[in-house]
Design a protein around this motif. Structure first.
Motif, mmCIF file in Angstrom:
data_model
loop_
_atom_site.group_PDB
_atom_site.id
_atom_site.type_symbol
_atom_site.label_atom_id
_atom_site.label_comp_id
_atom_site.label_asym_id
_atom_site.label_seq_id
_atom_site.Cartn_x
_atom_site.Cartn_y
_atom_site.Cartn_z
ATOM 1 N N VAL A 241 0.866 -0.999 -0.100
ATOM 2 C CA VAL A 241 0.046 0.061 -0.193
ATOM 3 C C VAL A 241 0.896 1.303 -0.157
ATOM 4 C CG1 VAL A 241 -1.594 1.179 1.359
ATOM 5 C CG2 VAL A 241 -1.688 -1.237 1.167
ATOM 6 N N SER A 242 0.956 2.024 -1.080
ATOM 7 C CA SER A 242 1.913 3.126 -1.487
ATOM 8 C C SER A 242 2.023 4.153 -0.119
ATOM 9 C CB SER A 242 1.773 3.632 -2.457
ATOM 10 O OG SER A 242 0.409 4.317 -2.661
ATOM 11 N N PHE A 243 0.964 4.375 0.352
ATOM 12 C CA PHE A 243 0.874 5.369 1.307
ATOM 13 C C PHE A 243 1.045 4.900 2.826
ATOM 14 C CE2 PHE A 243 -3.580 4.388 0.249
ATOM 15 C CZ PHE A 243 -3.888 3.746 1.505
ATOM 16 N N ALA A 244 1.267 3.565 3.160
ATOM 17 C CA ALA A 244 1.216 3.073 4.250
ATOM 18 C C ALA A 244 2.772 2.623 4.324
ATOM 19 C CB ALA A 244 0.264 2.048 4.406
ATOM 20 N N GLU A 245 3.561 2.265 3.321
ATOM 21 C CA GLU A 245 4.650 1.500 3.277
ATOM 22 C C GLU A 245 5.773 2.589 4.210
ATOM 23 O OE1 GLU A 245 6.212 0.571 -0.355
ATOM 24 O OE2 GLU A 245 4.669 -1.005 -0.426
ATOM 25 N N ASN A 246 6.412 2.005 5.291
ATOM 26 C CA ASN A 246 7.405 2.514 6.048
ATOM 27 C C ASN A 246 7.004 3.788 6.922
ATOM 28 O OD1 ASN A 246 9.793 0.840 5.529
ATOM 29 N ND2 ASN A 246 9.928 2.024 3.141
ATOM 30 N N GLN A 247 5.673 3.742 7.165
ATOM 31 C CA GLN A 247 5.184 4.713 8.102
ATOM 32 C C GLN A 247 4.777 4.201 9.358
ATOM 33 O OE1 GLN A 247 4.802 7.996 7.019
ATOM 34 N NE2 GLN A 247 6.192 7.266 5.094
ATOM 35 N N ALA A 248 5.239 4.810 10.417
ATOM 36 C CA ALA A 248 5.360 4.037 11.774
ATOM 37 C C ALA A 248 3.679 4.280 12.244
ATOM 38 C CB ALA A 248 6.122 4.977 12.676
ATOM 39 N N LYS A 249 3.084 5.169 11.765
ATOM 40 C CA LYS A 249 1.717 5.457 12.154
ATOM 41 C C LYS A 249 0.828 4.321 11.697
ATOM 42 C CE LYS A 249 0.083 8.485 8.277
ATOM 43 N NZ LYS A 249 -0.595 9.756 7.862
ATOM 44 N N TRP A 250 1.068 3.799 10.775
ATOM 45 C CA TRP A 250 0.255 2.524 10.182
ATOM 46 C C TRP A 250 0.401 1.223 10.983
ATOM 47 C CZ3 TRP A 250 -3.812 2.618 7.179
ATOM 48 C CH2 TRP A 250 -3.945 3.638 6.531
ATOM 49 N N HIS A 251 1.188 1.329 12.245
ATOM 50 C CA HIS A 251 1.330 0.236 12.924
ATOM 51 C C HIS A 251 0.025 -0.171 13.448
ATOM 52 C CE1 HIS A 251 3.087 -2.379 15.982
ATOM 53 N NE2 HIS A 251 2.326 -2.148 16.785
ATOM 54 N N HIS A 252 -0.783 0.735 13.802
ATOM 55 C CA HIS A 252 -2.254 0.496 14.453
ATOM 56 C C HIS A 252 -2.935 1.677 13.847
ATOM 57 C CE1 HIS A 252 -5.780 0.123 17.061
ATOM 58 N NE2 HIS A 252 -4.967 -1.241 17.519
ATOM 59 N N HIS A 253 -3.387 1.677 12.661
ATOM 60 C CA HIS A 253 -4.215 2.697 11.729
ATOM 61 C C HIS A 253 -5.056 2.179 10.926
ATOM 62 C CE1 HIS A 253 -4.496 6.800 10.785
ATOM 63 N NE2 HIS A 253 -4.562 6.529 9.446
ATOM 64 N N VAL A 254 -6.351 2.711 11.053
ATOM 65 C CA VAL A 254 -7.569 2.074 10.158
ATOM 66 C C VAL A 254 -7.770 3.114 8.902
ATOM 67 C CG1 VAL A 254 -10.055 1.853 10.273
ATOM 68 C CG2 VAL A 254 -8.779 1.319 12.298
ATOM 69 N N PRO A 255 -7.740 2.626 7.735
ATOM 70 C CA PRO A 255 -7.893 3.268 6.750
ATOM 71 C C PRO A 255 -9.309 3.739 6.422
ATOM 72 C CG PRO A 255 -8.144 0.800 5.920
ATOM 73 C CD PRO A 255 -7.522 1.021 7.414
ATOM 74 N N SER A 256 -9.174 5.058 6.172
ATOM 75 C CA SER A 256 -10.474 5.815 5.564
ATOM 76 C C SER A 256 -11.116 5.059 4.572
ATOM 77 C CB SER A 256 -10.387 7.178 5.316
ATOM 78 O OG SER A 256 -9.622 7.367 4.335
ATOM 79 N N ASP A 257 -12.398 5.516 4.172
ATOM 80 C CA ASP A 257 -13.039 5.041 2.925
ATOM 81 C C ASP A 257 -12.355 5.366 1.680
ATOM 82 O OD1 ASP A 257 -15.191 4.284 4.622
ATOM 83 O OD2 ASP A 257 -16.332 6.021 3.992
ATOM 84 N N GLU A 258 -11.692 6.503 1.531
ATOM 85 C CA GLU A 258 -10.885 6.760 0.508
ATOM 86 C C GLU A 258 -9.494 5.996 0.466
ATOM 87 O OE1 GLU A 258 -12.113 8.995 2.715
ATOM 88 O OE2 GLU A 258 -13.826 9.665 1.352
ATOM 89 N N GLN A 259 -8.750 5.946 1.659
ATOM 90 C CA GLN A 259 -7.653 4.990 1.825
ATOM 91 C C GLN A 259 -7.784 3.660 1.277
ATOM 92 O OE1 GLN A 259 -6.748 6.481 5.637
ATOM 93 N NE2 GLN A 259 -4.943 7.577 4.873
ATOM 94 N N LEU A 260 -9.172 3.032 1.758
ATOM 95 C CA LEU A 260 -9.216 1.680 1.559
ATOM 96 C C LEU A 260 -9.384 1.436 -0.107
ATOM 97 C CD1 LEU A 260 -9.891 -1.302 2.278
ATOM 98 C CD2 LEU A 260 -12.328 -0.588 2.577
ATOM 99 N N ALA A 261 -10.400 2.477 -0.859
ATOM 100 C CA ALA A 261 -10.422 2.282 -2.204
ATOM 101 C C ALA A 261 -9.018 2.432 -2.905
ATOM 102 C CB ALA A 261 -11.459 3.404 -2.593
ATOM 103 N N GLN A 262 -8.148 3.155 -2.606
ATOM 104 C CA GLN A 262 -7.116 3.494 -3.342
ATOM 105 C C GLN A 262 -6.012 2.134 -3.010
ATOM 106 O OE1 GLN A 262 -4.811 6.835 -2.335
ATOM 107 N NE2 GLN A 262 -2.847 6.048 -2.855
ATOM 108 N N ALA A 263 -5.941 1.619 -1.984
ATOM 109 C CA ALA A 263 -5.356 0.525 -1.696
ATOM 110 C C ALA A 263 -5.773 -0.619 -2.302
ATOM 111 C CB ALA A 263 -5.308 0.450 -0.008
#
Length: 283
Positions: A241-263
């Motif tokens: 997932v391009s916007f989640a790679e190597n991002q510490a905040k995505w350790h425990h983070h829920v995608p929004s509707d828009e982020q889910l669609a992109q992923a």
């Protein structure tokens, strides 16, 4: 399965876990994405298992010591047929079996885990039982890299080497990020390969998101008779997932509707690329 099929399967598992986390509004996203390739290699190609007989005495055992990243494991177990895929919709809901850590009330789960640092000791016990009982099953234990700061990991590592448990395979999901930031800032781990070697393990360091490398390392274990194997798998947190790679905040983070669609769009495209190489369609 062909390599391309396994890569396509990993893309599907990533889509399933993201959808599940989005629905539940909770989950450990980044680590589940980073370990998906490892679980895909194990459950679709390497381990001796039978979903219809989860308690089969001769089965290989898997212990998810990094139990918080259970989402990818739930999706793999459902896809393999240990329980109905429809049950994924109950993840983290009241009364569900599919809680936020492995739960041994679910077929395919050997032990409740998630208190970091405990899984390898459990795996050592399982492998020691096989060793003394003359059984030939293997025991695989997946650990996080932040987990390596736990002293109990190293006590178990000593025991595994002391008893010559060469049917024990430890795997570290080395994505270099934990909930509070970089592992090297929180508690420096390097030289990690040298440390495990010094504790008596045969260490293989690979790209843990490379399916070919994973299969080769896992198929060849043990590479040293009388010694447990440690696969040091360098991975990318949030892989796929391009916007989640190597991002510490995505350790425990829920995608929004828009982020889910992109992923999902990114992962569908990846899955399609791999399936084209097999002449088949997406599964």
């Amino acid at each position: 399965m062909e390599i391309a099929e396994l890569k396509a399967k990993a893309a599907q598992i990533r889509m399933d876990l993201l959808t599940m986390i989005h629905r539940a509004k909770t989950g450990h996203t980044g680590g589940s994405l980073s370990n998906t390739d490892i679980l895909t290699a194990l459950y679709y190609e390497i381990m001796r298992i039978d979903p219809q007989r989860p308690d089969w005495a001769a089965r290989d055992r898997f212990v998810a010591s990094k139990g918080h990243s259970v989402e990818s494991l739930w999706c793999v177990l459902a896809d393999r047929g240990f329980f109905p895929k429809a049950e994924l919709e109950t993840f983290s809901q009241f009364g569900t079996r599919l809680i936020g850590h492995p739960n041994n009330k679910v077929p395919g789960i050997e032990m409740n885990t998630g208190a970091l640092g405990h899984g390898l000791a459990i795996a050592v016990g399982m492998a020691l039982a096989a060793h003394r009982g003359g059984e030939d099953y293997r025991v695989y234990c997946l650990m996080g890299d932040g987990e390596q700061a736990e002293g109990s990991v190293w006590e178990a590592a000593m025991a595994g080497a002391h008893y010559g448990l060469d049917r024990l395979v430890g795997i570290i999901d080395r994505n270099r990020l934990q909930i509070s930031g970089s592992t090297e800032d929180v508690m420096g781990l390097e030289p990690l390969e040298a440390k495990w070697s010094a504790f008596g393990w045969h260490v293989v360091q690979i790209d843990g998101n490379d399916m070919d490398a994973l299969l080769q390392a896992l198929r060849e274990a043990p590479q040293a008779a009388g010694r447990p194997t440690l696969v040091l798998a360098d991975t990318v947190k949030g892989k796929g997932v391009s916007f989640a790679e190597n991002q510490a905040k995505w350790h425990h983070h829920v995608p929004s509707d828009e982020q889910l669609a992109q992923a999902l769009e990114e992962l569908r495209a990846e899955q399609a690329r791999h399936m084209q190489k097999t002449g088949g369609g997406a599964r």
